[in-house]
Design an enzyme around this catalytic site. Structure first.
Site, short mmCIF file in Angstrom:
data_model
loop_
_atom_site.label_atom_id
_atom_site.label_comp_id
_atom_site.label_asym_id
_atom_site.label_seq_id
_atom_site.Cartn_x
_atom_site.Cartn_y
_atom_site.Cartn_z
N HIS A 33 5.32 -4.58 -6.37
CA HIS A 33 4.01 -3.91 -6.45
C HIS A 33 3.84 -3.66 -7.95
CE1 HIS A 33 1.19 -0.51 -4.83
NE2 HIS A 33 1.04 -0.56 -6.15
N CYS A 54 3.68 1.57 -2.34
CA CYS A 54 2.56 1.90 -1.43
C CYS A 54 2.87 3.18 -0.66
CB CYS A 54 2.29 0.75 -0.47
SG CYS A 54 1.42 -0.65 -1.20
N CYS A 111 6.35 -1.55 1.43
CA CYS A 111 6.36 -1.46 -0.03
C CYS A 111 6.60 -0.01 -0.44
CB CYS A 111 5.04 -1.97 -0.60
SG CYS A 111 4.85 -1.62 -2.36
N HIS A 135 3.54 -2.70 -11.65
CA HIS A 135 3.80 -1.42 -12.31
C HIS A 135 4.24 -1.69 -13.74
CE1 HIS A 135 7.62 -2.74 -10.57
NE2 HIS A 135 8.22 -2.16 -11.61
#
Ligand code: AMP
Length: 111
Positions: free
Chosen positions: A96, A7, A4, A98
């Site tokens: 992810h 990440c 990711c 956001h």
């Protein structure tokens, strides 16, 4: 998650133009801005989208809102759009959670 990209930014493995950071949230400038102000507000923890984050850690989503407002206060007079693309068909490309903080110059954005 090692595959990711956000990440990896959280972990410091990939550089980013960081504008704000708390214990649970990082905010950095979008690498391909679609407005004069275009900052991504990102939870440190990996969740695939905003609804999953809200279910798992609502306090982190609240912290993201506070960070988004701080960025907007500093960069665009406190008024801003806060966009969460959810799902590929809606334009989500990074899975992810956001939020895009964008100023009023982004009103034509539909990605
Ligand atoms: P979304 O399409 O809603 O998933 O938003 C993902 C955003 O991440 C896009 O606007 C990309 O330009 C941005 N992005 C992808 N990689 C990076 C990166 N390494 N640094 C900053 N922004 C990025």
């Amino acid at each position: 998650m090692t595959d990711c990209i956000f990440c990896r930014i959280v972990a410091g493995e990939i550089p980013a133009d960081v504008v704000a950071r708390t214990d649970a949230v990082i905010a950095f400038r979008d690498i391909a801005p679609k407005a004069p102000v275009h900052v991504l507000v990102v939870p440190m923890r990996h969740e695939p989208n905003v609804a999953a984050l809200a279910a798992a850690a609502p306090e982190v989503l609240a912290e993201m809102a506070a960070v988004a407002q701080q960025i907007a206060d500093a960069e665009c007079g406190g008024e801003f759009r806060w966009i969460f693309n959810t799902g590929a068909a809606a334009g989500q490309t990074v899975f992810h959670a956001h939020g895009h903080v964008m100023n009023s110059g982004s009103l034509g954005w539909d990605a």
